[in-house]
Design a protein around this motif. Structure first.
Motif, PDB file in Angstrom:
ATOM      1  N   UNK A 135     -23.404  53.310  54.602  1.00 55.72           N
ATOM      2  CA  UNK A 135     -24.214  52.258  54.009  1.00 55.72           C
ATOM      3  C   UNK A 135     -25.192  51.627  54.996  1.00 55.72           C
ATOM      4  N   UNK A 136     -24.923  51.749  56.286  1.00 56.61           N
ATOM      5  CA  UNK A 136     -25.842  51.207  57.281  1.00 56.61           C
ATOM      6  C   UNK A 136     -26.937  52.198  57.668  1.00 56.61           C
ATOM      7  N   UNK A 137     -26.857  53.432  57.142  1.00 56.15           N
ATOM      8  CA  UNK A 137     -27.898  54.411  57.419  1.00 56.15           C
ATOM      9  C   UNK A 137     -27.947  54.889  58.846  1.00 56.15           C
ATOM     10  N   UNK A 138     -26.794  55.005  59.495  1.00 53.20           N
ATOM     11  CA  UNK A 138     -26.781  55.450  60.889  1.00 53.20           C
ATOM     12  C   UNK A 138     -27.409  56.832  61.051  1.00 53.20           C
ATOM     13  N   UNK A 139     -27.183  57.717  60.079  1.00 57.13           N
ATOM     14  CA  UNK A 139     -27.766  59.057  60.152  1.00 57.13           C
ATOM     15  C   UNK A 139     -29.297  58.996  60.097  1.00 57.13           C
ATOM     16  N   UNK A 140     -29.830  58.098  59.279  1.00 54.39           N
ATOM     17  CA  UNK A 140     -31.279  57.970  59.161  1.00 54.39           C
ATOM     18  C   UNK A 140     -31.889  57.397  60.435  1.00 54.39           C
ATOM     19  N   UNK A 141     -31.214  56.418  61.026  1.00 52.31           N
ATOM     20  CA  UNK A 141     -31.680  55.854  62.292  1.00 52.31           C
ATOM     21  C   UNK A 141     -31.655  56.900  63.393  1.00 52.31           C
ATOM     22  N   UNK A 142     -30.597  57.697  63.427  1.00 53.08           N
ATOM     23  CA  UNK A 142     -30.487  58.734  64.450  1.00 53.08           C
ATOM     24  C   UNK A 142     -31.584  59.787  64.297  1.00 53.08           C
TER      25      UNK A 142
END
Length: 239
Positions: free
Chosen positions: A200-207
């Motif tokens: 839900x925090x979008x860690x994959x998108x940030x990475x």
């Protein structure tokens, strides 16, 4: 000599469709998973999401053949597309707040999606979003390579008459963020879709290179306004 590190304010906003404009991914991923299971591919919906969300059917079927050794029978892709559109007719919804968010933007907008043109117009038409983007909808079938390659976003920018560094992309998938960054564009990640329960925090998108991740389209205008200053701060910290 002093050099300004501030990036220009975005001049064009490019929206992905599935998972950004319409909450289609839970429906389409379930259809695709069921179809793959029928032809002997042992795969679950979470693996389908992780591997294939944001990519075109052409790319998906290539991966299935290479990685699972299964060649889809004739008519398989057409059948899955038809099943998906039928479920859309019954259940598809626009993302909460997206119509108001797009209408409030003072910038030009367009859509660049891995979906084929028929599905794109069907989805946007069902959810009432088509008038917001009519004449500015671009599909991966128009370019040689789909996401994660930059071709589609570069094509959309060129058709709209903007340079890549003037574009901001709104994406919900790692391949989409990767494609936008490869095109030299800034990206906001959207993690408010029904398929983002895993992160839900979008860690994959940030990475993958998203400048920020958000979950509510009501926040979009404020994020756009803050983007140039945030880009300056990030660049200055690395200098």
């Amino acid at each position: 000599m002093s050099i300004s590190l501030q990036a220009p304010a975005p001049a064009l906003v490019i929206f992905d469709c599935d998972g950004v404009l319409v909450d289609s991914e839970p429906l389409s991923l379930a259809c695709l998973t069921a179809g793959l299971n029928r032809i002997g591919v042992a795969i679950d919906v979470e693996t389908v999401r992780a591997r294939f969300a944001g990519t075109s059917m052409t790319s998906i079927m290539g991966h299935v053949e290479r990685d699972y050794g299964v060649t889809a029978p004739e008519g398989f892709v057409a059948a899955v597309k038809a099943e998906t559109l039928a479920i859309f007719d019954a259940e598809l919804q626009a993302m909460a707040g997206i119509a108001d968010a797009v209408a409030a933007l003072s910038l030009p907008t367009c859509v660049a999606s891995s979906s084929d043109p028929v599905r794109l117009r069907h989805s946007l038409g069902l959810t009432g979003l088509l008038p917001l983007f009519e004449g500015r909808i671009y599909s991966a079938v128009e370019v040689a390579r789909g996401k994660p390659f930059p071709d589609l976003f570069l094509h959309a920018a060129a058709r709209m008459g903007f340079s890549p560094d003037a574009c901001l992309v709104i994406e919900d998938s790692v391949p989409g963020v990767t494609a936008a960054r490869a095109a030299g564009m800034r990206v906001l990640g959207f993690a408010g879709g029904g398929h983002w329960g895993h992160d839900r925090d979008g860690a994959d998108l940030l990475a993958a290179g998203a400048a920020r991740v958000y979950r509510d389209h009501r926040d979009l205008s404020a994020l756009l306004a803050a983007l140039p200053a945030e880009t300056l701060a990030a660049t200055s910290a690395q200098a």
